[in-house]
Design a protein around this motif. Sequence first.
Motif, PDB file in Angstrom:
ATOM      1  N   ARG A 167       0.820  -1.217   0.000  1.00  0.00           N
ATOM      2  CA  ARG A 167       0.000   0.000   0.000  1.00  0.00           C
ATOM      3  C   ARG A 167       0.852   1.265   0.000  1.00  0.00           C
ATOM      4  O   ARG A 167       0.604   2.191  -0.779  1.00  0.00           O
ATOM      5  N   ARG A 168       1.866   1.335   0.849  1.00  0.00           N
ATOM      6  CA  ARG A 168       2.693   2.545   0.924  1.00  0.00           C
ATOM      7  C   ARG A 168       3.557   2.709  -0.330  1.00  0.00           C
ATOM      8  O   ARG A 168       3.769   3.831  -0.790  1.00  0.00           O
ATOM      9  N   ARG A 170       2.784   1.654  -3.342  1.00  0.00           N
ATOM     10  CA  ARG A 170       1.883   2.096  -4.410  1.00  0.00           C
ATOM     11  C   ARG A 170       1.541   3.582  -4.274  1.00  0.00           C
ATOM     12  O   ARG A 170       1.438   4.303  -5.273  1.00  0.00           O
ATOM     13  N   ARG A 171       1.394   4.041  -3.037  1.00  0.00           N
ATOM     14  CA  ARG A 171       1.028   5.443  -2.811  1.00  0.00           C
ATOM     15  C   ARG A 171       2.118   6.391  -3.312  1.00  0.00           C
ATOM     16  O   ARG A 171       1.840   7.517  -3.724  1.00  0.00           O
ATOM     17  N   MET A 172       3.358   5.933  -3.306  1.00  0.00           N
ATOM     18  CA  MET A 172       4.453   6.791  -3.732  1.00  0.00           C
ATOM     19  C   MET A 172       4.318   7.235  -5.180  1.00  0.00           C
ATOM     20  O   MET A 172       4.766   8.317  -5.550  1.00  0.00           O
ATOM     21  N   TYR A 173       3.704   6.400  -5.994  1.00  0.00           N
ATOM     22  CA  TYR A 173       3.604   6.723  -7.420  1.00  0.00           C
ATOM     23  C   TYR A 173       2.493   7.726  -7.727  1.00  0.00           C
ATOM     24  O   TYR A 173       2.386   8.196  -8.870  1.00  0.00           O
ATOM     25  N   GLU A 174       1.683   8.027  -6.734  1.00  0.00           N
ATOM     26  CA  GLU A 174       0.715   9.130  -6.825  1.00  0.00           C
ATOM     27  C   GLU A 174      -0.243   9.012  -7.993  1.00  0.00           C
ATOM     28  O   GLU A 174      -0.786  10.008  -8.458  1.00  0.00           O
ATOM     29  N   HIS A 175      -0.455   7.811  -8.510  1.00  0.00           N
ATOM     30  CA  HIS A 175      -1.357   7.622  -9.660  1.00  0.00           C
ATOM     31  C   HIS A 175      -0.944   8.488 -10.849  1.00  0.00           C
ATOM     32  O   HIS A 175      -1.768   8.903 -11.652  1.00  0.00           O
TER      33      HIS A 175
END
Length: 279
Positions: A167-168, A170-175
Motif C-alpha cells: 500500500r505505501r 503504491r502510494r508513492m507513485y501518486e497515480h
Amino acid sequence: MADYIEIPTPAGTFDALSAGEEGDRPVLLLHGFPQAAIEWREQLAVLGGAGCHAVAPDQRGYSPGVRPTEVADYRMEELVADVLAIADRLGWARFDLVGHDWGAAVAWAVAAAHPDRVKSLTAVSVPHLDAFARALREDEDQQRRSEYMQVFRRSGSDKLLLEDGARRLRRMYEHKIPEHHVEEYVQRFSEPGALDAALNWYRASKLTEAIGPIRVPTLYVWSTDDGALGSTAALATGDHVTADYRFEMIEDVSHWVPEQAADDLTRVLLEHLIAHQDA
C-alpha cells in the motif's frame, strides 16, 4: 521497441533495455527509486529511432545479478564504477548520460569525476549534488521534503513499504505513472531482498560530500510539483556547471517526469543531444 539484454561486468551481470543499433550514438539512461529501466521505455523508443544506441540498465540492487547484501556496497563510488564498467563493456569510450532521481545523482557524480567519458549530461529531478547538499543544510523547505530519507534508511523499511499489498509503495507513485508500470514495480520489489537492496542506496548515501563543478554540456529538468525536491537547489544548479547549461522547468508535473511527462522530456532531451552532436 526496446530489447532485453544482459551486460556482464566485474561486479556482476546487469539486466538492461536496449534500443537502436550498435555503432549509433551511445546514450546511457539511469533510473531512479523506486523504479527500474522500464521508466525509460518512451525515451528509449524515440532515441532508438533517432540514430542513437540507447541503453537503460537496472542498476545495482535492482538487477538480481548485482545485488550485494552489504550497505557499503552501495556507496556512490561503487555506483559510479558500475556506470563506467557498463560503458566499457558496451565499448563506449564517450557517451551521453541521462539520469532521473537517484540515477541523476549518480550521473552528476560520473560527470564531475569523469568528464572525459561524458559527452553530455541530462539530469532529471535531482539537482547538482552540491546545490542539494547546501539546501539540506540551509533551506527549511528542502529539509522537510527530505525527511522521508530517514525512514528509508531504517532497517525494516522494505517491509513497511510492502505490507498491506504494498500500500505505501503504491502510494508513492501518486497515480501519475502507467498502472502497468506500477504493477511491474511492485512485482519486482516483492522479490526477496529486492526492495531492501534498493533502499541500501539511501543507507549508504553521503549527499553532503562535494563533487565539484560540471564541465560537460548539461541539461537539467525539474518539475514544479515534485514533492521531494524544492526550488532552492533546482534554481542554484546552474552555479555548479561551467559548460553550456540549459534549465527546463516543467509545470504541474510531479516527481515522475520520464513517465508522467514523457513527451516533454523526450523533446528537450533530443534538442540537447542535437545541440551537442559535435561536443
